[in-house]
Design a protein around this motif. Structure first.
Motif, PDB file in Angstrom:
ATOM      1  N   HIS A  43      55.748  69.702  62.181  1.00 42.46           N
ATOM      2  CA  HIS A  43      55.207  69.310  63.477  1.00 42.46           C
ATOM      3  C   HIS A  43      53.758  69.726  63.678  1.00 42.46           C
ATOM      4  CE1 HIS A  43      56.205  69.859  68.070  1.00 42.46           C
ATOM      5  NE2 HIS A  43      54.919  70.380  67.936  1.00 42.46           N
ATOM      6  N   LYS A  44      53.559  70.892  63.258  1.00 42.63           N
ATOM      7  CA  LYS A  44      52.034  71.587  63.185  1.00 42.63           C
ATOM      8  C   LYS A  44      51.121  70.294  62.574  1.00 42.63           C
ATOM      9  CE  LYS A  44      49.057  75.558  62.639  1.00 42.63           C
ATOM     10  NZ  LYS A  44      48.034  74.753  62.028  1.00 42.63           N
ATOM     11  N   VAL A  47      50.371  67.579  64.540  1.00 48.07           N
ATOM     12  CA  VAL A  47      49.417  67.895  65.768  1.00 48.07           C
ATOM     13  C   VAL A  47      48.063  68.164  65.159  1.00 48.07           C
ATOM     14  CG1 VAL A  47      48.971  69.732  67.428  1.00 48.07           C
ATOM     15  CG2 VAL A  47      51.523  68.915  67.176  1.00 48.07           C
ATOM     16  N   ALA A  61      47.329  70.586  74.929  1.00 48.40           N
ATOM     17  CA  ALA A  61      48.415  70.514  73.971  1.00 48.40           C
ATOM     18  C   ALA A  61      48.699  69.027  73.700  1.00 48.40           C
ATOM     19  CB  ALA A  61      49.476  71.022  74.481  1.00 48.40           C
ATOM     20  N   LEU A  63      51.813  66.927  72.871  1.00 53.97           N
ATOM     21  CA  LEU A  63      53.430  67.005  73.017  1.00 53.97           C
ATOM     22  C   LEU A  63      54.128  65.692  72.684  1.00 53.97           C
ATOM     23  CD1 LEU A  63      53.285  68.667  76.434  1.00 53.97           C
ATOM     24  CD2 LEU A  63      53.299  69.965  74.278  1.00 53.97           C
ATOM     25  N   TRP A 229      55.406  72.944  76.773  1.00 51.97           N
ATOM     26  CA  TRP A 229      54.321  73.659  76.210  1.00 51.97           C
ATOM     27  C   TRP A 229      54.707  74.888  75.517  1.00 51.97           C
ATOM     28  CZ3 TRP A 229      49.170  72.366  77.923  1.00 51.97           C
ATOM     29  CH2 TRP A 229      48.138  73.122  77.400  1.00 51.97           C
ATOM     30  N   ASN A 231      57.408  75.625  74.008  1.00 49.11           N
ATOM     31  CA  ASN A 231      57.795  75.154  72.803  1.00 49.11           C
ATOM     32  C   ASN A 231      56.833  74.755  71.818  1.00 49.11           C
ATOM     33  OD1 ASN A 231      61.137  74.894  72.504  1.00 49.11           O
ATOM     34  ND2 ASN A 231      60.567  74.932  74.702  1.00 49.11           N
ATOM     35  N   ALA A 232      55.885  74.043  72.411  1.00 54.51           N
ATOM     36  CA  ALA A 232      54.840  73.718  71.400  1.00 54.51           C
ATOM     37  C   ALA A 232      54.004  74.713  70.813  1.00 54.51           C
ATOM     38  CB  ALA A 232      53.782  72.671  72.258  1.00 54.51           C
ATOM     39  N   ASN A 235      55.208  75.252  67.791  1.00 48.79           N
ATOM     40  CA  ASN A 235      55.302  73.933  67.036  1.00 48.79           C
ATOM     41  C   ASN A 235      57.033  73.641  67.074  1.00 48.79           C
ATOM     42  OD1 ASN A 235      52.735  73.686  65.925  1.00 48.79           O
ATOM     43  ND2 ASN A 235      53.044  75.563  64.849  1.00 48.79           N
ATOM     44  N   THR A 237      60.067  71.780  69.964  1.00 44.71           N
ATOM     45  CA  THR A 237      60.357  70.808  71.320  1.00 44.71           C
ATOM     46  C   THR A 237      61.413  71.334  71.872  1.00 44.71           C
ATOM     47  OG1 THR A 237      61.786  69.301  69.643  1.00 44.71           O
ATOM     48  CG2 THR A 237      59.209  68.615  70.238  1.00 44.71           C
TER      49      THR A 237
END
Lengths: 357, 357
Positions: A43-44, A47, A61, A63, A229, A231-232, A235, A237
């Motif tokens: 995930h990171k 992003v 963020a 998302l 946000w 959860n982000a 990293n 959901t």
């Protein structure tokens, strides 16, 4: 026969898509827990690659949602207590406006016919509108609003929020996120991926507004901004995400970064220029968008003298797929996607075949 | 080394997954328009296969969402004007309840500790509750509510709506859709697919209720039921859907239909019986759910004397992945998924390795 898709979404898959899909399968990433460190690293990575590609600062963020249409709803829930304002000049900007009404907000609009664009100086923003909704690239009509005009609009109204729909143009528009509160796109356009994932870039200021609105009204339950946000930051959901989509997006964004976003933008402009030059000269074609500054660089729309279906059929016999016009223009226009997945050479081939008709 | 995932979602991919993915890629289905006949045929194929598999009558539509969590929200928007009622005995049934509050509905609940189940005769449904929300299989605790109890509950309250969360059990529960108004699941559990798609089965009666509520309150803007329904009549979706997920789901549902859902259910029970028999006898393990009628057939939860992380590590060294406990039970429980993607032989291997610890 393998076809080359010049359709404005779903579109041609990016050349590296298959390779990354193979890795996804062979590493069994479809089975990993979305609460594991392995997922958080994945995930990171995505992003981080998007942050580099789109130059998104830490105030915002990045998302993940199910689609860009979901972003319309989440933005309205998060940034609009009572009134929104929409620049409408096609089917998708109209849908953003419709969503606001469906959420029982008071939605204002400035409307223009399909094929026409907006500039900042002509726009009067209603006094109580909290959010200005702008479509950078109207996929239905091939109209783009220049990024400089979007920035000017925000500079004229610094206290209002501005949301930018860049569904069918990202990573082409070079947005300045010190001015843009929120923007979003989907992956089946210029990122050359199968559909099923939306990306929502959103500022801390939007988060604060969402938290304020939540004290008065519902801001939705699924993928509401404060939960997304929170959860982000880890990293993750809130619900199990489209892990495959998030993985592939990260790898394709990394490929884009290797090429360099400047080079991708330059090549986009080069191919768009080739297409518009052809359309402006060739018998049987003429650009739908008359004002050159409003012409999309990523979805080129041309009026056709012949029925578009006949042209689509003839070109398909040569291994290429172009899109029909949208809605009322289905039979009398073509929409030609100009995304990174189609090369200069493939664009030349398309122009060659269109020229022979 | 290739691992076998006995995790409750994301889970082991179904053995035919890779073959179908190859076809998806080689036929370039990731690029087709979601407004084309080719897409509509693909969409219809999946709906038809699911109708056969789950015995869904024509009174109910089969719709596609981004996730099952999205279904919670859409069901509450569509079926609840003011009050909902929830059977809560774990983290996911609790989230359904939380969603109702977040939408500013008045949410009632009957709550039991994790590990305990519900039977119809003990449930008092509040007078003004419009919707009864039932979790067939609570993924966090391994509790199942027998289908016969769900049916009885509806028969006792025929004028109320009933929604069944079968996220981590479909196609195992044999629901009678003459009684069930709406049900939903996601594909990364028993269908053995990567995450990113939710399936929503919903009746005409829910549609009528949604249309009525819409005259009073917002029912949401994105994927609202009347718009989803209208598009589904044409085998389409309002926004660009997860075409890959819909395609793969249709092909795997077809594979399930070839085997026969009865056989799939029988094998599920056979493997569950093997696992519970082992847990009940083996030193170091004991079933978390004491009441045998409430024990899940698809997510088997066992208390462990050793730290679950140590067991997970030891089993992983043998090529198998089992899930940890959920939330407060993370360190002291294992969750073992029992989905169609893992065979009797693989289940025997897992039991063999667990037995050696």
């Amino acid at each position: 026969m393998s076809l080359t898709y010049f359709t404005p979404g779903p579109a041609q898959l990016y050349p590296t898509f298959e390779k990354h899909l193979q890795t996804f399968v062979s590493e069994q990433l479809g089975s990993i827990s979305h609460r594991s460190q392995q997922y958080r690293d994945l995930h990171k990575f995505t992003v981080d690659q998007l942050r580099i590609l789109l130059n998104v600062p830490d105030t915002h963020a990045i998302l993940f949602l199910g689609s860009a249409s979901e972003a319309w709803e989440r933005i309205l829930f998060s940034c609009v207590e009572l009134e929104s304002f929409h620049l409408v000049n096609g089917s998708f900007s109209k849908k953003f406006y419709d969503y606001s009404n469906a959420l029982n907000k008071y939605a204002h609009k400035l409307e223009k016919p399909m094929g026409e664009g907006f500039i900042a100086s002509e726009i009067e923003v209603p006094q109580y509108a909290e959010l200005i909704c702008v479509t950078h690239n109207e996929t239905s009509s091939g109209v783009q609003m220049p990024v400089s005009e979007i920035h000017k609009l925000k500079q004229k109204h610094p206290t209002k929020f501005i949301a930018v729909d860049m569904v069918s143009s990202a990573p082409y528009p070079e947005l300045d996120y010190s001015l843009i509160d929120t923007a979003f796109f989907s992956v089946q356009k210029a990122f050359g991926m199968p559909a099923g994932l939306g990306v929502w870039i959103v500022s801390e200021r939007c988060l604060e507004k969402a938290e304020y609105i939540k004290t008065q009204y519902s801001i939705g339950a699924h993928n509401d901004l404060p939960t997304l946000w929170k959860n982000a930051l880890n990293n993750e959901t809130p619900a199990t995400p489209n892990v495959m989509g998030i993985y592939l997006l990260g790898k394709i964004a990394e490929d884009f970064n290797r090429i360099g976003v400047k080079n991708i933008r330059k090549e986009t402009e080069q191919k768009a220029s080739m297409l518009y030059k052809f359309i402006d000269k060739a018998t049987g074609f003429s650009a739908f968008v008359k004002d050159k500054a409003s012409r999309s660089q990523t979805v080129i729309v041309t009026d056709t003298i012949s029925l578009s279906a006949d042209i689509i059929k003839a070109v398909k016999a040569k291994g290429m797929v172009v899109g029909s016009g949208y809605g009322q223009f289905k039979a009398s226009q073509l929409r030609i996607a100009n995304f990174p997945a189609t090369s200069v050479e493939q664009t030349e081939s398309l122009i060659y075949e269109l020229g022979k008709l």
